[in-house]
Design an enzyme around this catalytic site. Structure first.
Site, mmCIF file in Angstrom:
data_model
loop_
_atom_site.group_PDB
_atom_site.id
_atom_site.type_symbol
_atom_site.label_atom_id
_atom_site.label_comp_id
_atom_site.label_asym_id
_atom_site.label_seq_id
_atom_site.Cartn_x
_atom_site.Cartn_y
_atom_site.Cartn_z
ATOM 1 C CB THR A 294 -0.908 0.028 1.238
ATOM 2 O OG1 THR A 294 -1.686 -1.168 1.247
ATOM 3 C CG2 THR A 294 -1.852 1.234 1.186
ATOM 4 C CE LYS B 15 -5.091 -1.280 2.210
ATOM 5 N NZ LYS B 15 -3.938 -2.087 2.457
ATOM 6 C CE LYS C 257 2.095 1.863 4.702
ATOM 7 N NZ LYS C 257 1.398 0.917 3.847
HETATM 8 P P1 NA7 Z 1 5.561 -6.051 7.776
HETATM 9 O O1 NA7 Z 1 5.184 -7.304 8.460
HETATM 10 O O2 NA7 Z 1 6.008 -4.872 8.571
HETATM 11 O O3 NA7 Z 1 6.695 -6.416 6.696
HETATM 12 C C1 NA7 Z 1 7.321 -5.417 5.945
HETATM 13 C C2 NA7 Z 1 8.097 -6.055 4.808
HETATM 14 O O4 NA7 Z 1 8.734 -4.998 4.040
HETATM 15 C C3 NA7 Z 1 9.228 -6.981 5.279
HETATM 16 O O5 NA7 Z 1 9.374 -8.031 4.351
HETATM 17 C C4 NA7 Z 1 10.424 -6.035 5.238
HETATM 18 O O6 NA7 Z 1 11.656 -6.696 5.153
HETATM 19 C C5 NA7 Z 1 10.133 -5.282 3.967
HETATM 20 N N1 NA7 Z 1 10.892 -4.036 3.848
HETATM 21 C C6 NA7 Z 1 10.805 -2.939 4.640
HETATM 22 N N2 NA7 Z 1 11.651 -1.978 4.205
HETATM 23 C C7 NA7 Z 1 12.293 -2.504 3.126
HETATM 24 C C8 NA7 Z 1 13.283 -1.999 2.231
HETATM 25 N N3 NA7 Z 1 13.770 -0.759 2.370
HETATM 26 N N4 NA7 Z 1 13.699 -2.802 1.228
HETATM 27 C C9 NA7 Z 1 13.195 -4.054 1.081
HETATM 28 N N5 NA7 Z 1 12.263 -4.591 1.899
HETATM 29 C C10 NA7 Z 1 11.815 -3.816 2.896
HETATM 30 O O7 NA7 Z 1 4.388 -5.476 6.850
HETATM 31 P P2 NA7 Z 1 3.074 -6.236 6.320
HETATM 32 O O8 NA7 Z 1 3.482 -7.514 5.691
HETATM 33 O O9 NA7 Z 1 2.024 -6.219 7.375
HETATM 34 O O10 NA7 Z 1 2.582 -5.184 5.201
HETATM 35 C C11 NA7 Z 1 3.173 -5.138 3.910
HETATM 36 C C12 NA7 Z 1 2.377 -4.168 3.044
HETATM 37 O O11 NA7 Z 1 1.010 -4.610 2.891
HETATM 38 C C13 NA7 Z 1 2.278 -2.757 3.621
HETATM 39 O O12 NA7 Z 1 2.309 -1.821 2.553
HETATM 40 C C14 NA7 Z 1 0.923 -2.751 4.312
HETATM 41 O O13 NA7 Z 1 0.410 -1.436 4.446
HETATM 42 C C15 NA7 Z 1 0.099 -3.656 3.447
HETATM 43 P P3 NA7 Z 1 12.413 -7.214 6.506
HETATM 44 O O14 NA7 Z 1 11.776 -8.522 6.833
HETATM 45 O O15 NA7 Z 1 12.162 -6.158 7.568
HETATM 46 O O16 NA7 Z 1 13.830 -7.311 6.121
#
Ligand code: NA7
Length: 316
Positions: free
Chosen positions: A125, A200, A268
């Site tokens: 999102t 959304k 957010k």
């Molecule tokens: P989570 O459980 O907080 O997971 C966030 C994911 O995003 C996780 O895989 C993180 O990797 C990844 N992440 C965060 N920052 C980065 C960057 N800079 N580069 C690559 N990957 C990143 O969120 P949800 O699964 O609840 O939600 C995901 C989306 O769906 C969000 O937009 C919601 O609003 C709806 P990590 O494991 O921390 O290395």
């Protein structure tokens, strides 16, 4: 037995014809599927892709989170562009606009491997501007792009009961059919790029305003000397009887704030919806007030807790 805010898999909804009651009938696409981002949402979604027979390669910034999914049958890519290079359709589901920009435009990012025949589906999102930047970059390299953010949290992601709101390339939406059936109970195609994101953001803005108002009501009830279990029992018998009130009420009552939907992501979404309101000169006073409550909850240390912990910003 966690029920969830967006888990509408309850008796009053079971007659809806759109609900996929059995995932056994899904014929998985023979296209190779990539999935980037194994947070709360992504890990549940990938599990359902694997369960329904899809061939999936995963990547996550923190590699440890790939382990369980490899045991479930996924392969792992060493970098983002390795996944895109190996797969026909790659899905991304990461935290926020900055994370999406890192994933797509970063060194070894999605763009490095996009060429004709490749497709990228953004399920995070984020804001319309970021979605449009990603779409233009993918399409200028001959790839196909679809935005497909999801409505639902941990439990619907685990149960394959998400609602998908897509916009962009229609042929790609069609090619994603078996994947969307695996991950969701209903996929809407809303039209041009940006329409899914706008849908959304409106949905989550309403959710956030409802949650903030509910938290405030529970605090007033407590201050007024009412028993909160009784308050919930009364709510459940009246027009407030919905999945949100039931599950988030229990969370407040028992101070159980392990994240189904992290509060920082809800804030957010409020921020992004308010920015959309600014751009369109739409007044959003209720959402603006709710946003302040979520910000306060974050400053009190609740960013990684469930969104229902906004209650802690009202209890002072
Ligand atoms: P989570 O459980 O907080 O997971 C966030 C994911 O995003 C996780 O895989 C993180 O990797 C990844 N992440 C965060 N920052 C980065 C960057 N800079 N580069 C690559 N990957 C990143 O969120 P949800 O699964 O609840 O939600 C995901 C989306 O769906 C969000 O937009 C919601 O609003 C709806 P990590 O494991 O921390 O290395």
């Amino acid at each position: 037995n966690e029920s969830d805010l967006y888990n509408f898999d309850e008796s009053e909804h079971e007659t809806e014809s759109d609900i996929v009651t059995s995932k056994d009938d899904i014929t998985p696409t023979c296209l190779k599927i990539g999935f980037l981002g194994l947070g709360i949402m992504g890990s549940g979604m990938v599990r359902n892709l694997i369960k329904t027979g899809h061939s999936v390669m995963v990547w996550n910034r923190t590699p440890m989170k790939c382990r369980d999914l490899v045991q479930a049958g996924a392969s792992v890519g060493g970098t983002v562009n390795e996944v895109v290079a190996a797969c026909d359709i790659t899905f991304g589901c990461v935290a926020d606009p900055n994370a999406v920009r890192d994933l797509v435009f970063g060194t070894s990012g999605v763009l490095q491997s996009i060429r004709p025949g490749k497709a990228y589906v953004e399920m995070s999102t984020i804001d319309v501007e970021t979605v449009q930047d990603v779409a233009e970059s993918i399409e200028s390299r001959g790839g196909r792009f679809l935005e497909a953010p999801v409505i639902g949290t941990r439990k619907p992601a685990e149960d394959g009961m998400l609602v998908i709101v897509a916009g962009g390339d229609r042929s790609l939406f069609d090619d994603c059919e078996s994947c969307f059936l695996a991950m969701g109970k209903k996929a809407f195609y809303l039209g041009e790029i940006g329409s899914g994101t706008r849908m959304k953001l409106v949905a989550n803005m309403v959710l956030g305003s409802v949650m903030a108002g509910y938290a405030e009501g529970m605090s007033l009830a407590e201050r007024a000397g009412l028993d909160l279990q009784t308050v919930l029992d009364v709510f459940k018998e009246g027009p407030l009887n919905c999945a949100a009130v039931r599950s988030k009420g229990d969370a407040i009552l028992h101070s159980r704030f392990e994240p189904s939907f992290p509060l920082k992501h809800q804030q957010k979404d409020m921020r992004l919806a308010l920015a959309l309101g600014d751009e369109l000169k739409q007044s959003l006073p209720v959402a603006a007030a709710a946003n302040e409550m979520f910000k306060r909850a974050i400053s009190l240390g609740n960013g990684d807790n469930d969104m229902s912990s906004v209650y802690r910003a009202t209890a002072l």
